[in-house]
Design a protein around this motif. Sequence first.
Motif, PDB file in Angstrom:
ATOM      1  N   GLY A 153       0.711  -1.202   0.008  1.00 19.12           N
ATOM      2  CA  GLY A 153       0.101  -0.012   0.108  1.00 19.12           C
ATOM      3  C   GLY A 153       0.888   1.354   0.158  1.00 19.12           C
ATOM      4  O   GLY A 153       0.524   2.187  -0.607  1.00 19.12           O
ATOM      5  N   THR A 154       1.989   1.230   0.891  1.00 17.01           N
ATOM      6  CA  THR A 154       2.899   2.294   0.721  1.00 17.01           C
ATOM      7  C   THR A 154       3.467   2.674  -0.683  1.00 17.01           C
ATOM      8  O   THR A 154       3.596   3.641  -0.985  1.00 17.01           O
ATOM      9  CB  THR A 154       3.979   2.266   1.972  1.00 17.01           C
ATOM     10  OG1 THR A 154       3.197   2.331   3.071  1.00 17.01           O
ATOM     11  CG2 THR A 154       4.802   3.342   1.850  1.00 17.01           C
ATOM     12  N   ALA A 155       3.813   1.455  -1.190  1.00 16.35           N
ATOM     13  CA  ALA A 155       4.580   1.597  -2.555  1.00 16.35           C
ATOM     14  C   ALA A 155       3.259   2.182  -3.662  1.00 16.35           C
ATOM     15  O   ALA A 155       3.603   3.048  -4.539  1.00 16.35           O
ATOM     16  CB  ALA A 155       5.065   0.320  -3.035  1.00 16.35           C
ATOM     17  N   VAL A 156       2.090   1.805  -3.424  1.00 20.92           N
ATOM     18  CA  VAL A 156       1.187   2.111  -4.272  1.00 20.92           C
ATOM     19  C   VAL A 156       0.821   3.782  -3.880  1.00 20.92           C
ATOM     20  O   VAL A 156       0.742   4.426  -4.979  1.00 20.92           O
ATOM     21  CB  VAL A 156      -0.253   1.571  -4.035  1.00 20.92           C
ATOM     22  CG1 VAL A 156      -1.336   2.132  -4.647  1.00 20.92           C
ATOM     23  CG2 VAL A 156       0.009   0.019  -4.812  1.00 20.92           C
ATOM     24  N   LEU A 157       0.683   4.260  -2.883  1.00 25.31           N
ATOM     25  CA  LEU A 157       0.595   5.548  -2.541  1.00 25.31           C
ATOM     26  C   LEU A 157       1.870   6.240  -3.022  1.00 25.31           C
ATOM     27  O   LEU A 157       1.589   7.434  -3.697  1.00 25.31           O
ATOM     28  CB  LEU A 157       0.546   5.841  -1.002  1.00 25.31           C
ATOM     29  CG  LEU A 157      -0.788   5.710  -0.331  1.00 25.31           C
ATOM     30  CD1 LEU A 157      -0.486   5.767   1.118  1.00 25.31           C
ATOM     31  CD2 LEU A 157      -1.626   6.646  -0.999  1.00 25.31           C
ATOM     32  N   ALA A 160      -2.419   4.676 -15.515  1.00 25.47           N
ATOM     33  CA  ALA A 160      -1.628   3.587 -15.056  1.00 25.47           C
ATOM     34  C   ALA A 160      -1.381   3.306 -13.531  1.00 25.47           C
ATOM     35  O   ALA A 160      -1.639   2.189 -12.830  1.00 25.47           O
ATOM     36  CB  ALA A 160      -0.086   3.634 -15.887  1.00 25.47           C
ATOM     37  N   SER A 161      -1.032   4.324 -12.707  1.00 22.58           N
ATOM     38  CA  SER A 161      -0.726   4.093 -11.441  1.00 22.58           C
ATOM     39  C   SER A 161      -1.931   3.830 -10.661  1.00 22.58           C
ATOM     40  O   SER A 161      -2.190   3.193 -10.013  1.00 22.58           O
ATOM     41  CB  SER A 161      -0.028   5.653 -10.880  1.00 22.58           C
ATOM     42  OG  SER A 161       1.010   5.801 -11.201  1.00 22.58           O
ATOM     43  N   ILE A 169      -2.952   0.087 -11.288  1.00 16.35           N
ATOM     44  CA  ILE A 169      -2.218  -0.861 -10.192  1.00 16.35           C
ATOM     45  C   ILE A 169      -2.655  -0.682  -8.729  1.00 16.35           C
ATOM     46  O   ILE A 169      -2.894  -1.507  -8.151  1.00 16.35           O
ATOM     47  CB  ILE A 169      -0.620  -0.258 -10.229  1.00 16.35           C
ATOM     48  CG1 ILE A 169      -0.101  -0.433 -11.679  1.00 16.35           C
ATOM     49  CG2 ILE A 169       0.105  -0.722  -8.960  1.00 16.35           C
ATOM     50  CD1 ILE A 169       1.221   0.215 -11.748  1.00 16.35           C
ATOM     51  N   ALA A 170      -3.303   0.456  -8.600  1.00 18.53           N
ATOM     52  CA  ALA A 170      -3.807   0.710  -7.268  1.00 18.53           C
ATOM     53  C   ALA A 170      -5.357   0.196  -6.807  1.00 18.53           C
ATOM     54  O   ALA A 170      -5.686  -0.503  -5.712  1.00 18.53           O
ATOM     55  CB  ALA A 170      -3.951   2.234  -6.855  1.00 18.53           C
ATOM     56  N   VAL A 171      -5.960   0.174  -8.116  1.00 17.12           N
ATOM     57  CA  VAL A 171      -7.404  -0.551  -7.669  1.00 17.12           C
ATOM     58  C   VAL A 171      -7.665  -1.791  -7.135  1.00 17.12           C
ATOM     59  O   VAL A 171      -8.228  -2.033  -6.091  1.00 17.12           O
ATOM     60  CB  VAL A 171      -7.932  -0.618  -9.139  1.00 17.12           C
ATOM     61  CG1 VAL A 171      -9.417  -1.588  -8.971  1.00 17.12           C
ATOM     62  CG2 VAL A 171      -8.335   0.895  -9.555  1.00 17.12           C
ATOM     63  N   PRO A 172      -6.624  -2.919  -7.471  1.00 22.46           N
ATOM     64  CA  PRO A 172      -6.722  -4.284  -6.738  1.00 22.46           C
ATOM     65  C   PRO A 172      -6.174  -4.199  -5.303  1.00 22.46           C
ATOM     66  O   PRO A 172      -6.652  -4.804  -4.461  1.00 22.46           O
ATOM     67  CB  PRO A 172      -6.023  -5.076  -7.443  1.00 22.46           C
ATOM     68  CG  PRO A 172      -5.103  -4.257  -8.615  1.00 22.46           C
ATOM     69  CD  PRO A 172      -5.981  -2.865  -8.519  1.00 22.46           C
ATOM     70  N   VAL A 173      -5.081  -3.104  -5.101  1.00 24.81           N
ATOM     71  CA  VAL A 173      -4.742  -3.078  -3.689  1.00 24.81           C
ATOM     72  C   VAL A 173      -5.888  -2.544  -2.766  1.00 24.81           C
ATOM     73  O   VAL A 173      -6.020  -3.050  -1.726  1.00 24.81           O
ATOM     74  CB  VAL A 173      -3.420  -2.499  -3.688  1.00 24.81           C
ATOM     75  CG1 VAL A 173      -2.831  -2.020  -2.398  1.00 24.81           C
ATOM     76  CG2 VAL A 173      -2.421  -2.805  -4.561  1.00 24.81           C
TER      77      VAL A 173
END
Length: 81
Positions: free
Chosen positions: A45-49, A59-60, A63-67
């Motif tokens: 989650g931190t990487a996604v943020l 694109a970002s 990537i974040a949606v499934p997390v």
Amino acid sequence: MHGLSLARAALRVLTGAGGGTPAQSALRARIRVHVEDRLRGGALGTAVLTKLRDEPGDASTAIAVPVVADEIARDRRSGTP
């Protein structure tokens, strides 16, 4: 609402522009804080943020949606609001 739909809606709030009524702005701020707090709870989650902040765009967000959806599913399983 399905977890992926909720995740997409939350990410629209997280990445979207402000505006609207004071009540709408306050709701968006609460959602933003909740989503960010949940994502900061783990390395992924931190990487996604970080990716959303450093490389904003579709694109970002994709990537974040499934997390975020996984966090929503975890809340449902544990009974967390």
